[in-house]
Design an enzyme around this catalytic site. Structure first.
Site, mmCIF file in Angstrom:
data_model
loop_
_atom_site.group_PDB
_atom_site.id
_atom_site.type_symbol
_atom_site.label_atom_id
_atom_site.label_comp_id
_atom_site.label_asym_id
_atom_site.label_seq_id
_atom_site.Cartn_x
_atom_site.Cartn_y
_atom_site.Cartn_z
ATOM 1 C CG ASP A 168 -9.247 -20.017 30.354
ATOM 2 O OD1 ASP A 168 -9.988 -20.683 29.603
ATOM 3 O OD2 ASP A 168 -9.490 -19.842 31.561
ATOM 4 C CE1 TYR A 218 -9.683 -16.259 34.157
ATOM 5 C CE2 TYR A 218 -11.043 -17.037 32.343
ATOM 6 C CZ TYR A 218 -10.057 -17.268 33.282
ATOM 7 O OH TYR A 218 -9.447 -18.500 33.348
ATOM 8 C CD GLU A 270 -10.405 -25.347 34.997
ATOM 9 O OE1 GLU A 270 -10.694 -25.127 33.807
ATOM 10 O OE2 GLU A 270 -11.155 -25.035 35.943
#
Length: 492
Positions: free
Chosen positions: A75, A227, A467
């Site tokens: 991800d 998440y 990031e």
């Protein structure tokens, strides 16, 4: 947070920092935004892999459950495959191609490859076992204790799933949306594959709807706080139904929307769109059917979509959005760019829908034309690409000045081609904490972005700003494609 006045903001949003961008620049940015996904690939890499510092990884993913879960995407800067953001990334890549594929020219094939790399994985995750959807590979708690190349993984590759007993309507709904949206893209280029995607999407949607519950409850220890589904699962169910209606034109899904829309987020005004919250995106997609197909029962969604854009546009009576002094939309300090890219995509997409129908955005007594949405989207895209006070591109590898110390394991550690010997779990931290630029350029990666004052700290340990993530890039593919060519008509 100190906000600049609306009058100053209007000037700032449409000012120029002398960083001229043209169609050639947008075409380059499009190419690189798609190439980024090759740097995030898990599995056996293909012969045409362009990001050559990457190698094969995760080839045995799924083996603890005796299933094949190789493939898909990591991800962000870690080495976990999280199902909810991965599926959302896929939906947004597919929506980008469905709307603006004709603008992509020779990059359209690469964009379809990026979608297919994910949908091949999602198909396996959805069909490996009955009444089961595999939603994650890798223990994030163990993974975050390592700083390691994906090619060297030796932390837990435990597999996680949702089922009839442990439901996950949010992640299953998003998976159904992703497969349905992708079926639209492949309908012309590969009809058998499109049919397979659509049939699987319908089954996954039924599974999500009939066995309701949040995966944050079923798998809280490994999906939270990474998440968590903070918005619940109703938004994903309506989002999936909207995509299934677009893909099938079956009144079954239109009736589902009419019946469930009031309880599944259709009556809410929400002002952000992300991997977690799909309400705004759903309203814009449903507005398409009202504007272009004249499904009168969906007019309320157009009204709600207008409310969202009224909150974004300076000069609107209900303007409420925060922007930096340099004109960048600002939602939060951590990973803010995800909201910038998703908003830019929604702006150009809704502008396209408005243009095709001769409509405008209604903000009380004031109206805004499609061109006003395009202008605001262009400001956000141009800011990302270097038209900002720092003259820095927040896309790695684009322009003369861009971040050098990306918070990304594979990019920050010498590649397996440079250093073939295994780098153990803890040994990579010397590279995380190094002040040197990343040895491998993660071309096309969009950073978390600057703070509310337009300042950016190029520091690998500053993950909030440094990031990247797949769901930053996915909507940007569509937004930058819009500016790379003349606005086209939709593929469906």
């Amino acid at each position: 947070m100190q906000l600049i006045s609306i009058s100053i903001l209007v000037v700032v949003l449409f000012s120029c920092y002398c960083y001229a961008l043209d169609a050639k620049n947008y075409a380059e940015a499009l190419e690189k935004s798609i190439m980024f996904f090759e740097g995030q690939r898990s599995g056996k890499l293909p012969p045409n892999q362009r990001v050559t510092w990457r190698g094969d990884s995760g080839l045995k993913d799924g083996s603890p459950e005796n299933v094949d879960l190789s493939g898909g995407y990591y991800d962000a800067g870690d080495n976990v495959k999280f199902g909810l953001p991965l599926a959302f990334t896929t939906t947004m890549l597919a929506w980008s191609v469905a709307e603006f594929g004709r603008n992509m020219k020779h990059q359209a094939a690469h964009a379809r490859d990026a979608i297919r790399w994910s949908t091949d994985y999602l198909l396996k995750a959805a069909t490996a076992k009955p009444d089961t959807l595999y939603v994650q590979v890798g223990d994030p708690n163990a993974d975050h204790e390592c700083w390691q190349r994906p090619e060297d993984l030796d932390s837990s590759r435990k597999v996680y799933k949702v089922s009839t007993q442990n439901p996950g309507s949010d992640v299953a709904g998003e998976t159904a949306a992703a497969l349905a949206a992708a079926s639209v893209v492949f309908k012309r280029s590969d009809r058998p594959y499109s049919t397979k995607l659509l049939q699987t999407a319908m089954k996954v949607f039924d599974f999500a709807d009939q066995h309701r519950g949040s995966y944050s409850d079923s798998l809280s220890s490994v999906v939270c706080p990474f998440y968590c589904s903070y918005s619940g699962y109703n938004d994903e169910l309506l989002w999936a139904a909207a995509w299934l209606y677009r893909a099938t034109k079956d009144d079954k899904y239109l009736n589902y929307i009419k019946t469930n829309g009031h309880t599944d987020g259709g009556d809410d005004d929400d002002f952000s769109f992300s991997w977690d919250d799909k309400r705004v995106g759903t309203k814009i997609l449903l507005s398409k059917f009202y504007l272009q197909k004249k499904v009168q029962d969906l007019q309320s969604y157009k009204n709600h979509a207008d409310n969202y854009f009224c909150s974004l546009l300076p000069g609107s009576p209900t303007f409420s959005t925060k922007y930096t002094p340099g004109g960048l939309l600002f939602k939060q300090g951590e990973c803010n760019m995800q909201y910038v890219t998703s908003t830019a995509f929604l702006l150009v997409t809704y502008a396209k829908y408005l243009q095709s129908s001769g409509e405008s955005v209604s903000c009380g007594s004031k109206g805004f034309a499609a061109k006003d949405l395009v202008a605001l989207a262009k400001k956000q895209v141009d800011y990302i690409l270097g038209d900002n006070p720092s003259k820095m591109s927040y896309m790695v590898g684009f322009g003369e000045k861009y971040p050098q110390k990306v918070h990304h394991r594979g990019s920050s550690i010498p590649s397996i081609r440079q250093q073939p010997s295994q780098i153990a779990c803890k040994d990579g931290f010397q590279h995380l904490n190094s002040g040197s630029p990343n040895p491998n350029v993660l071309v096309g990666a969009i950073m978390g972005g600057p703070d509310q004052g337009d300042s950016f700290n190029d520091d690998r340990t500053n993950h909030e700003q440094s990031e990247p993530a797949t769901y930053f890039n996915a909507p940007f593919v569509g937004a930058v494609a819009y500016f790379a060519g003349s606005p086209p008509t939709s593929t469906s």
